[in-house]
Design a protein around this motif. Structure first.
Motif: not given
Length: 798
Positions: A553, A579-581, A584, A617, A619-620, A646, A649, A659
């Motif tokens: 994360l 916001v969480e990515l 990556v 992968v 986005l949330r 969420g 990707l 998540n």
């Protein structure tokens, strides 16, 4: 059944007869009268009125229950009737009768609200003062008493406010030219000429000016020496041209208002001090400073034990100096808060000592013992993320140890261990199956500014106070549940900044550049056989959620609140955005490795890092807002709303299990266990202990907290919300897709809270009202059964 109903009706008749015998009119003296209802007002122009002395007794459903109970207690203790006197003479009943009567009068009941002339006189004075403070200097108030019944009256206050005076001119007078100049510049920036006279606003401006004077070197200046003087005789009526432009355009006569002159009288010549020397004194619990050193003009006194705990140069960066050479009390307060923010510091006591034309400042810093230990044991009702339908009683023990200042750098090193034990019986005849949850955490928190101490020096006072620190965390969790074992290993690094604004708003920003979590799961043979017998869709979903995998994360969270956690203020708010990515880092590392080892390319088949650990992968984002309103002095309304979404990707179709969004449990939809609601209208069978969660969340909670007695609160509440999947991916059942079943669950209930100041204990009883999977609960089965949850928890839900 008929006999039971007759007995209950007879008891109700006896109770009503007793209350009727305690009618208030029977106990009033000939010249006493009750106030039937709250006083009313005719011609009132003010939005808020002061609390009055004349009042009426509280009513519940139209009945003055408190007054009835008060007279009932008076009957028990003072009645001269033969029956009650006889009861009071019985030795075994005398104590209980007097105790019941005393509690009915002093604890439960409410004394009669009698009509008193002195209360009406006080009310007229309070109302006149309230109108004068708003600029109605010619107000006239006439009380009127109107009979309501033979022994009850109604009070009406007829108000003629007259014209509202406006401020035509504001002057500042005083013998000190510097102080007069500061006040004149202040009022030039706060123009109030032409506005209605308002004493509350004038007092607020006076307090702000007082703060500025204290910041400008006027040490110890009392607020009482800044005096307002109102002159209503020297000014004539002026047209309200700025507020009557439309009247001039259409040719109507302009409205006129009387005006007044406002003067601020400053004190006699007052000493203006400059900032003197600064001294830091470090102390431990049982020692006196014996050493002295100088850093950048600051005298530091300490002893050997204090020097062994912390390097004094770290404290230099926590001390501020003002922008002007004059003494500024805000600098002292800001330095005190900055020093107190260090966990190794127990207490900071600043002292200011005027000498001549300067003020010398001494900060006494008391240090904690470097090692801190703690132990806590509590009961709980398990709501683990992997248990959706079964509540498991048990107990939890937690041990923590903290080394507050390793290497004398004031960077706390914490070690925490927690063990939760529980059990589960598959049937009444089966032996209990032990369950456990073991957590171990090692964390290091180091504030910014603890390195390169050779450059340490005091800092200029910033516009906004901030506290910055970094955190490293290593944690391990081992969960033994009914059908499986699961282990988590987490490593994270985060940077946090806390801001303190002048309007008492606080803001926290947490930036997490790196967080890695390794997850492994092992099923029992019996449960693995159950999974094999499921449909391919559900079996695929379960295996994807519980296979060993890696979660990485990058997160950013900002939260802000003002007066939300302080019930003294009338209203407060809290907001948060997260916001969480995810995935990556392994995604890019894998693509770099694929250039050398093409056989490791797994992006086209669900992303496996190093061809071994599945990862996602995604986005949330999650947004949360809370509001608090004080409706009455003993009543607070709390509102909370949460919205989250969420999306996977690249080749990741769904969010990883850890998540996703879940609802239910003690702090969410309280009528369901954690994860027991959703997604949408979907529900797993009772024989499975797995929950899917969702990629979309919507939730709204409302709770009314009513203080009953000394920290005891009653809180009815309503919860509305659910989770869904946004589109059909691995979860293909239409009942869990938002566009096919966008219905939320509805639950309600009532709870009790015991607020002890340092912690709050609560008990909630929550009932499902609408379950999206089965419809309205009352149409399916009576209240209770499987649609009710009992929650025992520590802390408020939100």
């Amino acid at each position: 059944m008929a006999l039971f109903m007759r007995q209950r009706l007879a008891e109700l008749w006896i109770l009503l007869s007793f209350l009727a015998a305690c009618s208030p009119a029977r106990f009033l003296a000939p010249n006493e009268r009750l106030v039937a209802r709250e006083p009313s007002f005719r011609g009132n122009l003010l939005e808020e009125l002061p609390p009055l002395y004349t009042r009426s007794n509280a009513r519940a459903l139209g009945i003055r229950t408190g007054l009835q109970l008060y007279w009932a207690g008076k009957v028990l203790t003072e009645s001269r009737h033969v029956f009650w006197r006889t009861l009071r003479r019985i030795p075994k009943l005398r104590y209980y009768i007097y105790a019941l009567g005393y509690n009915l009068q002093e604890k439960i009941g409410e004394p009669p609200a009698l009509l008193l002339d002195r209360n009406i006189t006080r009310d007229v004075a309070l109302l006149r003062e309230a109108y004068v403070q708003q600029g109605y200097f010619q107000v006239a108030i006439q009380p009127q008493i109107r009979p309501f019944t033979e022994k009850e009256v109604e009070v009406i206050y007829r108000i003629r406010p007259g014209p509202q005076w406006h401020i035509q001119e504001i002057d500042v007078e005083g013998p000190d030219p510097a102080m007069v100049g500061i006040a004149a510049d202040f009022f030039a920036d706060h123009m109030i000429i032409g506005e209605p006279y308002n004493l509350s606003r004038l007092d607020k401006l006076r307090e702000e000016l007082h703060e500025i004077l204290l910041e400008s070197g006027y040490y110890g200046l009392p607020l009482a020496q800044l005096i307002w003087e109102i002159d209503t005789t020297s000014m004539s009526a002026q047209p309200a041209s700025e507020k009557n432009i439309l009247r001039r355009w259409i040719g109507l006569p302009q409205a006129e208002y009387p005006s007044c002159r406002v003067r601020l009288l400053l004190p006699e010549r007052y000493q203006r001090y400059v900032a003197g020397r600064i001294q830091l004194t470090l102390r431990t619990s049982d020692s006196e400073p014996t050493q002295k050193a100088y850093y950048h003009g600051i005298e530091v006194r300490s002893d050997e034990r204090a020097e062994a705990v912390i390097d004094p140069r770290i404290l230099l960066r926590k001390v501020y100096y003002g922008k002007t050479p004059y003494y500024d009390h805000q600098v002292v307060q800001a330095s005190q808060r900055s020093l107190q923010a260090l966990e190794v510091v127990q207490w900071v006591g600043p002292s200011s000592n005027p000498e001549g034309d300067s003020v010398h400042i001494n900060y006494e810093v008391f240090l904690r013992p470097p090692i801190d230990m703690g132990l806590s044991i509590e009961g709980f009702q398990s709501s683990q993320p992997l248990v959706g339908n079964v509540s498991l009683p048990g107990a939890s023990a937690s041990v923590r140890g903290t080394y507050l200042s390793p290497f004398r750098r004031a960077a706390p090193l914490r070690l925490r261990g927690q063990v939760a034990l529980s059990y589960f019986r598959p049937s009444l005849s089966a032996p209990p199956l032990p369950l456990y949850n073991v957590i171990g955490e090692l964390s290091l928190t180091f504030p910014e500014g603890i390195f390169r101490l050779g450059e340490a020096a005091p800092l200029p006072l910033p516009q906004t106070l901030s506290r910055r620190f970094h955190s490293l965390l290593l944690s391990y969790q081992d969960i033994r549940q009914i059908e499986f074992l699961r282990r988590y290993l987490t490593l994270s690094w985060s940077r946090q900044v806390q801001y303190q604004f002048k309007d008492q708003r606080q803001e926290d920003q947490i930036w997490t550049p790196l967080s890695l979590t390794f997850v492994s799961t092992r099923f029992s043979p019996a449960f693995a056989q159950q999974i094999d017998n499921l449909s391919p869709l559900v079996r695929s979903l379960i295996l994807r959620d519980y296979l060993p995998r890696l979660t990485q994360l990058i997160a950013w969270q900002v939260s802000s609140h003002k007066n939300y956690f302080s019930p003294i203020a009338k209203k407060g708010d809290y907001s948060s955005f997260l916001v969480e990515l995810g995935g990556v880092l392994p995604f890019f590392v894998e693509h770099l490795l694929v250039m050398t080892f093409p056989q490791w390319d797994s992006t086209y088949r669900d992303n496996r890092f190093l061809n071994r650990f599945p990862y996602g992968v995604f986005l949330r984002a999650l947004v949360e807002g809370r509001l608090r309103y004080r409706l009455l002095s003993s009543q607070q309304l709390y509102l909370r709303g949460r919205i989250g979404a969420g999306q996977g990707l690249y080749y990741t179709l769904d969010l990883p299990f850890e998540n996703r969004f879940f609802v239910g449990g003690p702090n969410s939809m309280r009528a369901w266990q954690f994860g027991g609601l959703g997604p949408g209208k979907y529900a797993f069978g009772d024989n499975l202990f797995l929950i899917p969660g969702g990629s979309l969340l919507a939730e709204f909670n409302i709770e009314l907290r009513q203080n009953l007695y000394r920290g005891l609160q009653m809180a009815p509440f309503v919860d509305i919300g659910n989770v869904w999947f946004i589109s059909s991916t691995y979860f293909e059942d239409a009942r869990g897709i938002f566009w096919h079943a966008p219905w939320p669950g509805i639950g309600g209930g009532i709870g009790l809270r015991w607020d002890f100041g340092v912690l709050a204990v609560r008990v909630d009883v929550a009932q499902q009202i609408y379950n999206p999977a089965s419809g309205w609960v009352l149409r399916q089965f009576p209240l209770g059964a499987t649609g009710v949850q009992y929650v025992f928890a520590v802390g408020y839900p939100f």
